[in-house]
Design a protein around this motif. Structure first.
Motif, PDB file in Angstrom:
ATOM      1  N   ILE A  25       0.836  -1.202   0.000  1.00 31.50           N
ATOM      2  CA  ILE A  25       0.000   0.000   0.000  1.00 31.50           C
ATOM      3  C   ILE A  25       0.869   1.249   0.000  1.00 31.50           C
ATOM      4  N   GLU A  26       1.951   1.230   0.769  1.00 32.88           N
ATOM      5  CA  GLU A  26       2.845   2.391   0.801  1.00 32.88           C
ATOM      6  C   GLU A  26       3.507   2.604  -0.551  1.00 32.88           C
ATOM      7  N   MET A  27       3.930   1.516  -1.207  1.00 31.17           N
ATOM      8  CA  MET A  27       4.541   1.646  -2.530  1.00 31.17           C
ATOM      9  C   MET A  27       3.549   2.222  -3.529  1.00 31.17           C
ATOM     10  N   SER A  28       2.293   1.758  -3.458  1.00 25.36           N
ATOM     11  CA  SER A  28       1.299   2.174  -4.435  1.00 25.36           C
ATOM     12  C   SER A  28       0.744   3.572  -4.172  1.00 25.36           C
ATOM     13  N   TYR A  29       0.306   3.830  -2.932  1.00 22.09           N
ATOM     14  CA  TYR A  29      -0.390   5.077  -2.641  1.00 22.09           C
ATOM     15  C   TYR A  29       0.529   6.209  -2.181  1.00 22.09           C
ATOM     16  N   PHE A  30       1.624   5.864  -1.503  1.00 22.83           N
ATOM     17  CA  PHE A  30       2.558   6.899  -1.048  1.00 22.83           C
ATOM     18  C   PHE A  30       3.743   7.032  -1.997  1.00 22.83           C
ATOM     19  N   GLY A  31       4.134   5.911  -2.613  1.00 23.75           N
ATOM     20  CA  GLY A  31       5.279   5.932  -3.504  1.00 23.75           C
ATOM     21  C   GLY A  31       4.923   6.192  -4.954  1.00 23.75           C
ATOM     22  N   GLY A  32       3.625   6.120  -5.285  1.00 20.41           N
ATOM     23  CA  GLY A  32       3.195   6.434  -6.636  1.00 20.41           C
ATOM     24  C   GLY A  32       3.379   5.316  -7.650  1.00 20.41           C
ATOM     25  N   LEU A  33       3.644   4.091  -7.205  1.00 20.14           N
ATOM     26  CA  LEU A  33       3.834   2.980  -8.130  1.00 20.14           C
ATOM     27  C   LEU A  33       2.482   2.401  -8.550  1.00 20.14           C
ATOM     28  N   THR A  34       2.376   1.952  -9.802  1.00 15.01           N
ATOM     29  CA  THR A  34       1.186   1.257 -10.255  1.00 15.01           C
ATOM     30  C   THR A  34       1.222  -0.168  -9.728  1.00 15.01           C
ATOM     31  N   HIS A  81       8.531  -4.862  -8.891  1.00 22.51           N
ATOM     32  CA  HIS A  81       9.552  -4.509  -7.910  1.00 22.51           C
ATOM     33  C   HIS A  81       9.669  -5.551  -6.803  1.00 22.51           C
ATOM     34  N   THR A  82       8.554  -6.191  -6.479  1.00 22.79           N
ATOM     35  CA  THR A  82       8.568  -7.164  -5.380  1.00 22.79           C
ATOM     36  C   THR A  82       8.672  -8.601  -5.869  1.00 22.79           C
ATOM     37  N   ASP A  83       8.748  -8.771  -7.217  1.00 23.82           N
ATOM     38  CA  ASP A  83       8.854 -10.114  -7.786  1.00 23.82           C
ATOM     39  C   ASP A  83       7.690 -10.984  -7.331  1.00 23.82           C
ATOM     40  N   THR A  84       6.482 -10.391  -7.389  1.00 24.96           N
ATOM     41  CA  THR A  84       5.262 -11.070  -6.936  1.00 24.96           C
ATOM     42  C   THR A  84       4.215 -11.028  -8.051  1.00 24.96           C
ATOM     43  N   PRO A  85       3.444 -12.104  -8.261  1.00 25.68           N
ATOM     44  CA  PRO A  85       2.426 -12.097  -9.303  1.00 25.68           C
ATOM     45  C   PRO A  85       1.434 -10.940  -9.107  1.00 25.68           C
ATOM     46  N   LEU A  86       1.012 -10.335 -10.221  1.00 27.26           N
ATOM     47  CA  LEU A  86       0.101  -9.192 -10.160  1.00 27.26           C
ATOM     48  C   LEU A  86      -1.203  -9.503  -9.419  1.00 27.26           C
ATOM     49  N   PRO A  87      -1.853 -10.665  -9.664  1.00 26.92           N
ATOM     50  CA  PRO A  87      -3.091 -10.960  -8.922  1.00 26.92           C
ATOM     51  C   PRO A  87      -2.875 -10.981  -7.405  1.00 26.92           C
ATOM     52  N   THR A  88      -1.701 -11.469  -6.979  1.00 25.55           N
ATOM     53  CA  THR A  88      -1.391 -11.485  -5.544  1.00 25.55           C
ATOM     54  C   THR A  88      -1.286 -10.073  -5.002  1.00 25.55           C
ATOM     55  N   ILE A  89      -0.633  -9.191  -5.760  1.00 22.96           N
ATOM     56  CA  ILE A  89      -0.493  -7.791  -5.344  1.00 22.96           C
ATOM     57  C   ILE A  89      -1.860  -7.135  -5.238  1.00 22.96           C
ATOM     58  N   LYS A  90      -2.705  -7.337  -6.236  1.00 20.96           N
ATOM     59  CA  LYS A  90      -4.050  -6.738  -6.221  1.00 20.96           C
ATOM     60  C   LYS A  90      -4.837  -7.217  -5.006  1.00 20.96           C
ATOM     61  N   SER A  91      -4.773  -8.518  -4.750  1.00 24.89           N
ATOM     62  CA  SER A  91      -5.494  -9.083  -3.611  1.00 24.89           C
ATOM     63  C   SER A  91      -4.944  -8.553  -2.296  1.00 24.89           C
ATOM     64  N   ARG A  92      -3.612  -8.463  -2.203  1.00 23.53           N
ATOM     65  CA  ARG A  92      -2.961  -7.994  -0.975  1.00 23.53           C
ATOM     66  C   ARG A  92      -3.357  -6.535  -0.678  1.00 23.53           C
ATOM     67  N   ILE A  93      -3.327  -5.694  -1.722  1.00 23.37           N
ATOM     68  CA  ILE A  93      -3.679  -4.281  -1.535  1.00 23.37           C
ATOM     69  C   ILE A  93      -5.171  -4.140  -1.236  1.00 23.37           C
ATOM     70  N   ARG A  94      -6.012  -4.915  -1.942  1.00 27.37           N
ATOM     71  CA  ARG A  94      -7.453  -4.843  -1.718  1.00 27.37           C
ATOM     72  C   ARG A  94      -7.804  -5.216  -0.278  1.00 27.37           C
ATOM     73  N   ASP A  95      -7.231  -6.316   0.211  1.00 24.74           N
ATOM     74  CA  ASP A  95      -7.505  -6.746   1.582  1.00 24.74           C
ATOM     75  C   ASP A  95      -6.961  -5.729   2.592  1.00 24.74           C
ATOM     76  N   GLY A  96      -5.775  -5.186   2.287  1.00 21.41           N
ATOM     77  CA  GLY A  96      -5.190  -4.196   3.185  1.00 21.41           C
ATOM     78  C   GLY A  96      -6.022  -2.937   3.266  1.00 21.41           C
ATOM     79  N   LEU A  97      -6.524  -2.463   2.109  1.00 23.82           N
ATOM     80  CA  LEU A  97      -7.350  -1.259   2.093  1.00 23.82           C
ATOM     81  C   LEU A  97      -8.667  -1.492   2.832  1.00 23.82           C
ATOM     82  N   ARG A  98      -9.190  -2.718   2.721  1.00 22.10           N
ATOM     83  CA  ARG A  98     -10.434  -3.034   3.427  1.00 22.10           C
ATOM     84  C   ARG A  98     -10.218  -2.950   4.943  1.00 22.10           C
ATOM     85  N   ARG A  99      -9.116  -3.516   5.405  1.00 22.16           N
ATOM     86  CA  ARG A  99      -8.803  -3.445   6.843  1.00 22.16           C
ATOM     87  C   ARG A  99      -8.527  -2.004   7.274  1.00 22.16           C
TER      88      ARG A  99
END
Length: 202
Positions: free
Chosen positions: A157-166, A173-191
């Motif tokens: 979330i910090e990389m995306s919303y504070f760091g300006g990364l898509t 940058h994190t060597d992680t599948p895109l669906p995992t990133i989307k899910s991780r950010i979505r769940d984090g934003l919900r919390r």
């Protein structure tokens, strides 16, 4: 997809997996004091670490300093890396991003102190605007709520919303599948939203 396309995709997948394995081996060797391995690790990752730092701080000199500080921490903490918590590049990017965000916050705090000093120095005293007080309180609440997230959720979330990364950039940058990133950010934003609402109702 043609057979050639399938072969290319497979090669790309194995290439990424091979790089991840190589980075793990280099970091493990660095943990034993192998400076040659650490130098190799630096050569293979420094451009990505610098790119992330620059995106956050927007200053070449600060970004270079963050890279130096981050690699010193990698050298000192190499033995603490835990493969089960993510890839080596994810671990490295998380540390670098945290340092970059801390640098931005430190600079902002310094600017606030200078502005406050300037306000006290003028002859006519000025009251602190209500908006500033509200913003400060909201920032404190946001930091508190960010602390309730998992480390991986918070860093993404910090990389995306504070760091300006898509999202694709965070994934790369994190060597992680895109669906995992989307899910991780979505769940984090919900919390995060749930936590912020709780503080609003308090």
């Amino acid at each position: 997809m043609t057979p050639d396309d399938g072969s290319a995709a497979a090669d790309a997948h194995h290439g990424r997996g091979g790089e991840a394995q190589m980075l793990r081996e280099l970091l493990a060797a660095a943990a034993t004091g192998d400076r040659t391995a650490f130098s190799n690790l630096y050569d293979r990752t420094s451009s990505r670490i610098y790119g992330l730092a620059f995106r956050v701080v927007r200053d070449r000199q600060y970004a270079e300093e963050i890279v130096q500080e981050a690699y010193l921490q990698y050298w000192q903490k190499a033995g603490e890396y835990q493969p089960g918590r993510g890839s080596v590049i994810t671990w490295m990017m998380t540390i670098a991003h945290r340092r970059a965000v801390d640098r931005v916050r430190s600079e902002e705090l310094q600017q606030q102190r200078m502005s406050h000093y300037g306000a006290l120095s003028v002859e006519t005293p000025r009251n602190i605007p209500l908006e500033v007080v509200v913003q400060t309180d909201e920032a404190r609440t946001l930091r508190t709520c960010l602390g309730t997230l998992t480390e991986l959720q918070r860093s993404c979330i910090e990389m995306s919303y504070f760091g300006g990364l898509t999202y694709p950039e965070v994934a790369r940058h994190t060597d992680t599948p895109l669906p995992t990133i989307k899910s991780r950010i979505r769940d984090g934003l919900r919390r995060l939203r749930t936590c912020l609402r709780t503080h609003e109702d308090a």
